[in-house]
Design a protein around this motif. Structure first.
Motif, PDB file in Angstrom:
ATOM      1  N   VAL A  53       0.825  -1.209   0.000  1.00 25.67           N
ATOM      2  CA  VAL A  53       0.000   0.000   0.000  1.00 25.67           C
ATOM      3  C   VAL A  53       0.865   1.268   0.000  1.00 25.67           C
ATOM      4  O   VAL A  53       0.422   2.330  -0.443  1.00 25.67           O
ATOM      5  CB  VAL A  53      -0.980  -0.019   1.197  1.00 25.67           C
ATOM      6  CG1 VAL A  53      -0.248  -0.141   2.521  1.00 25.67           C
ATOM      7  CG2 VAL A  53      -1.883   1.195   1.219  1.00 25.67           C
ATOM      8  N   HIS A  54       2.116   1.158   0.476  1.00 28.64           N
ATOM      9  CA  HIS A  54       3.001   2.326   0.563  1.00 28.64           C
ATOM     10  C   HIS A  54       4.003   2.384  -0.588  1.00 28.64           C
ATOM     11  O   HIS A  54       4.952   3.163  -0.534  1.00 28.64           O
ATOM     12  CB  HIS A  54       3.785   2.310   1.876  1.00 28.64           C
ATOM     13  CG  HIS A  54       2.933   2.493   3.096  1.00 28.64           C
ATOM     14  ND1 HIS A  54       2.041   3.533   3.234  1.00 28.64           N
ATOM     15  CD2 HIS A  54       2.838   1.770   4.238  1.00 28.64           C
ATOM     16  CE1 HIS A  54       1.437   3.448   4.412  1.00 28.64           C
ATOM     17  NE2 HIS A  54       1.884   2.372   5.035  1.00 28.64           N
ATOM     18  N   LYS A  55       3.809   1.572  -1.643  1.00 30.47           N
ATOM     19  CA  LYS A  55       4.899   1.440  -2.619  1.00 30.47           C
ATOM     20  C   LYS A  55       5.208   2.720  -3.405  1.00 30.47           C
ATOM     21  O   LYS A  55       6.308   2.864  -3.915  1.00 30.47           O
ATOM     22  CB  LYS A  55       4.705   0.246  -3.542  1.00 30.47           C
ATOM     23  CG  LYS A  55       3.535   0.279  -4.463  1.00 30.47           C
ATOM     24  CD  LYS A  55       3.588  -0.981  -5.345  1.00 30.47           C
ATOM     25  CE  LYS A  55       2.468  -1.014  -6.355  1.00 30.47           C
ATOM     26  NZ  LYS A  55       1.137  -1.059  -5.713  1.00 30.47           N
ATOM     27  N   TYR A  86      -4.984  -0.983  20.199  1.00 33.96           N
ATOM     28  CA  TYR A  86      -3.549  -1.187  19.976  1.00 33.96           C
ATOM     29  C   TYR A  86      -2.911   0.055  19.364  1.00 33.96           C
ATOM     30  O   TYR A  86      -1.812   0.453  19.754  1.00 33.96           O
ATOM     31  CB  TYR A  86      -3.301  -2.434  19.115  1.00 33.96           C
ATOM     32  CG  TYR A  86      -1.829  -2.792  19.036  1.00 33.96           C
ATOM     33  CD1 TYR A  86      -1.034  -2.814  20.177  1.00 33.96           C
ATOM     34  CD2 TYR A  86      -1.222  -3.083  17.819  1.00 33.96           C
ATOM     35  CE1 TYR A  86       0.319  -3.116  20.109  1.00 33.96           C
ATOM     36  CE2 TYR A  86       0.126  -3.394  17.745  1.00 33.96           C
ATOM     37  CZ  TYR A  86       0.896  -3.407  18.888  1.00 33.96           C
ATOM     38  OH  TYR A  86       2.240  -3.702  18.819  1.00 33.96           O
ATOM     39  N   ARG A  87      -3.609   0.705  18.428  1.00 34.12           N
ATOM     40  CA  ARG A  87      -3.074   1.958  17.860  1.00 34.12           C
ATOM     41  C   ARG A  87      -2.845   2.988  18.962  1.00 34.12           C
ATOM     42  O   ARG A  87      -1.884   3.746  18.928  1.00 34.12           O
ATOM     43  CB  ARG A  87      -4.028   2.531  16.807  1.00 34.12           C
ATOM     44  CG  ARG A  87      -4.207   1.700  15.540  1.00 34.12           C
ATOM     45  CD  ARG A  87      -3.008   1.680  14.641  1.00 34.12           C
ATOM     46  NE  ARG A  87      -2.630   2.969  14.126  1.00 34.12           N
ATOM     47  CZ  ARG A  87      -1.772   3.150  13.110  1.00 34.12           C
ATOM     48  NH1 ARG A  87      -1.231   2.106  12.488  1.00 34.12           N
ATOM     49  NH2 ARG A  87      -1.438   4.350  12.705  1.00 34.12           N
ATOM     50  N   GLU A  88      -3.739   2.994  19.948  1.00 30.73           N
ATOM     51  CA  GLU A  88      -3.611   3.961  21.040  1.00 30.73           C
ATOM     52  C   GLU A  88      -2.364   3.679  21.888  1.00 30.73           C
ATOM     53  O   GLU A  88      -1.610   4.604  22.203  1.00 30.73           O
ATOM     54  CB  GLU A  88      -4.871   3.898  21.909  1.00 30.73           C
ATOM     55  CG  GLU A  88      -4.993   4.999  22.919  1.00 30.73           C
ATOM     56  CD  GLU A  88      -6.257   4.836  23.757  1.00 30.73           C
ATOM     57  OE1 GLU A  88      -7.299   4.400  23.203  1.00 30.73           O
ATOM     58  OE2 GLU A  88      -6.187   5.115  24.956  1.00 30.73           O
ATOM     59  N   SER A 119      -2.300  -2.788  12.842  1.00 29.57           N
ATOM     60  CA  SER A 119      -3.288  -2.556  11.785  1.00 29.57           C
ATOM     61  C   SER A 119      -4.047  -1.258  12.049  1.00 29.57           C
ATOM     62  O   SER A 119      -4.362  -0.931  13.194  1.00 29.57           O
ATOM     63  CB  SER A 119      -4.296  -3.702  11.749  1.00 29.57           C
ATOM     64  OG  SER A 119      -3.633  -4.947  11.743  1.00 29.57           O
ATOM     65  N   ASP A 120      -4.371  -0.536  10.950  1.00 29.18           N
ATOM     66  CA  ASP A 120      -5.070   0.746  11.110  1.00 29.18           C
ATOM     67  C   ASP A 120      -6.573   0.628  10.857  1.00 29.18           C
ATOM     68  O   ASP A 120      -7.299   1.607  10.964  1.00 29.18           O
ATOM     69  CB  ASP A 120      -4.456   1.823  10.205  1.00 29.18           C
ATOM     70  CG  ASP A 120      -4.568   1.490   8.736  1.00 29.18           C
ATOM     71  OD1 ASP A 120      -5.086   0.399   8.385  1.00 29.18           O
ATOM     72  OD2 ASP A 120      -4.128   2.323   7.917  1.00 29.18           O
ATOM     73  N   SER A 121      -7.053  -0.565  10.490  1.00 32.03           N
ATOM     74  CA  SER A 121      -8.498  -0.777  10.281  1.00 32.03           C
ATOM     75  C   SER A 121      -8.774  -2.269  10.418  1.00 32.03           C
ATOM     76  O   SER A 121      -7.856  -3.092  10.315  1.00 32.03           O
ATOM     77  CB  SER A 121      -8.922  -0.311   8.885  1.00 32.03           C
ATOM     78  OG  SER A 121      -8.352  -1.164   7.905  1.00 32.03           O
TER      79      SER A 121
HETATM   80 MG    MG Z   1      -0.146   2.421   8.659  1.00 31.23          MG
END
Ligand code: MG
Ligand code: ADP
Length: 139
Positions: A53-55, A86-88, A119-121
C-alpha cells in the motif's frame, strides 16, 4: 463493542534492542490477548508485499530494507476494540509526537524505525493476519 483481532509486528529495531518482552508486557497490561505469535525474518519480497500500500511513498525502499534487516515478532491480538486500542498504546508514527507511556514514545528512535506495526483498520487487520497466519482460523 465487538471483539476484534488486530495484527502486531515488533519491528527489527525493537528486537535488536531487547524490547520484545517489554512491548508484550504493555500489550498484555492493556488487556489485549495474544492469540497467535511467530518470530520470523522477512525477505525484501515479503516486506514489500506486506507494505505494498506504501509502494509509491518516498520512504518505501528504506521501509522494506529496515523491515527485512532482522527478525520480527508477529502476533495476533484480540480484545474489545482491539484495532483502535492497539493503535492507542502504540502512539503516533513519529515518536517525537507520541504520547507519554506509549510503545513508540518509550522504544522508537525515529519515524522510520518506530518499534511496532499495528493494523489501522479492521479490514487491514484481516489482510495482515491472513498474510502472516494463512493457516489460522483466527481473524
Ligand atoms: Mg499504517
Ligand atoms: P503507521 O505505522 O503509524 O501506520 P504509516 O502507515 O504512515 O504509519 O507508515 C508505515 C511505516 O512506514 C511507519 O510505521 C514507518 O516505519 C514508515 N514511515 C512512515 N513515514 C515515514 C517517513 N516519513 N520516513 C521514513 N519511514 C516512514
Amino acid at each position: 463493542m465487538a471483539i476484534e483481532s488486530t495484527l502486531s509486528i515488533i519491528k527489527p529495531d525493537a528486537v535488536e534492542n531487547n524490547k520484545i518482552g517489554a512491548i508484550l508486557n504493555l500489550i498484555e497490561e492493556a488487556g489485549l490477548k495474544i492469540r497467535a505469535m511467530r518470530m520470523l525474518k522477512m525477505n525484501p519480497e515479503v516486506a514489500g508485499g506486506f507494505y505494498a500500500v506504501h509502494k509509491e511513498r518516498p520512504f518505501f525502499g528504506e521501509l522494506v530494507e529496515f523491515m527485512s534487516r532482522g527478525p520480527v515478532v508477529v502476533s495476533v491480538l484480540e480484545g474489545e476494540n482491539a484495532v483502535a486500542k492497539y493503535r492507542e498504546i502504540m502512539g503516533a508514527t513519529n515518536p517525537a509526537e507520541a504520547a507519554e507511556g506509549t510503545i513508540r514514545k518509550l522504544y522508537a528512535s525515529s519515524i522510520g524505525e518506530n518499534a511496532v506495526h499495528g493494523s489501522d483498520s479492521l479490514e487491514n487487520a484481516k489482510i495482515g493476519i491472513a498474510y502472516f497466519f494463512p493457516e489460522s482460523e483466527i481473524g
